[in-house]
Design a protein around this motif. Structure first.
Motif: not given
Length: 275
Positions: A218-224
């Motif tokens: 997800t975009p959040g996981e990529k950012e993490a």
């Protein structure tokens, strides 16, 4: 045959100067270490002074100079240079910090996390089946595996024992009880995906997220993952500083001696980087 012998007699050894990119602090530390050792064993004589011996050994470690070449340039035998090298490596390795003490020092200084990285030091391939365990499928090369711990700024604080190249990061971490030492010191850890699944506890090192065929990030996981990669960057710098010692370019030694060498280079690296 006569012409060959005549050319051999006409030749003479040539000596050239080479710059050693190390600080005076490092040379003095090594020379003082040797002086204290000589007093402790009550040795009153060396063919060269401790300062000169320190420079010769540092040249071998930094530039991977052949022992015979260093011996010829200093009018000593190759076995003498080898003995000096092994002697100083053992003295330096004894100064390398223990894992528990290194972590307690970080915690005492107000640190919250350490950075963990598994690294392969390439070695020459040997014959026989015994060398298969030194082959790393990840790097597609023969070598020795070791773990390196740094603080948040990338300063090396500890190096594990050298193990066969096929050793997994998790296997090495479990063998050294990394998590137990981290919990005892009250520290967390940042690591790459190679340490994923090391432990199911909440104090498991932060390793980020991985994608699979059935799960896309997800975009959040990529950012993490991006933030984690930025936080882990200093540990890569720490390993790079260690590999500046060209004797590690392709080791020609066994794991036991390699462990002493790595820990000796840890001490020298900290002298150079933290000055």
């Amino acid at each position: 045959m006569t012409n060959t012998e005549e050319r051999a007699e006409d030749t003479c050894p040539l000596v050239y100067q080479c710059r050693l990119p190390l600080s005076t602090r490092t040379v003095n530390h090594l020379a003082d270490l040797l002086r204290r050792h000589l007093r402790a064993i009550r040795s009153r004589w060396r063919i060269l002074p401790p300062g000169k011996i320190a420079v010769i050994v540092l040249a071998v470690l930094r530039h991977d100079q052949r022992l015979a070449d260093m011996a010829g340039g200093n009018n000593v035998s190759g076995s003498t240079v080898r003995r000096w090298r092994d002697e100083l490596i053992e003295l330096l390795a004894a100064q390398a910090p223990r894992l528990d003490r290194a972590l307690k020092k970080i915690a005492k200084q107000g640190g919250d996390v350490v950075l963990i990285d598994g690294t392969l030091i390439r070695t020459q391939r040997r014959t026989g089946r015994a060398d298969r365990r030194n082959y790393s499928g990840k790097h597609r090369s023969h070598g020795l595996h070791f773990l390196a711990l740094t603080d948040e700024k990338g300063r090396l604080i500890w190096i594990s024992a050298a193990r066969p190249g096929r050793t997994h990061d998790n296997t090495a971490a479990r063998h050294d009880h990394i998590l137990a030492h981290l919990r005892a010191a009250g520290l967390g850890a940042l690591a790459d995906l190679g340490f994923r699944g090391l432990d199911n506890d909440i104090l498991d090192p932060v390793t980020g997220y991985t994608a699979s065929r059935t799960h896309k990030l997800t975009p959040g996981e990529k950012e993490a993952n991006r933030v984690l990669a930025i936080g882990r960057a200093p540990v890569e710098h720490g390993s790079a500083h260690l590999k500046n010692w060209r004797i590690l370019t392709k080791l020609r030694t066994d794991p036991v001696r390699a462990t002493r060498l790595l820990r000796a280079l840890l001490v020298l690296t900290n002298l150079e980087v933290n000055r």
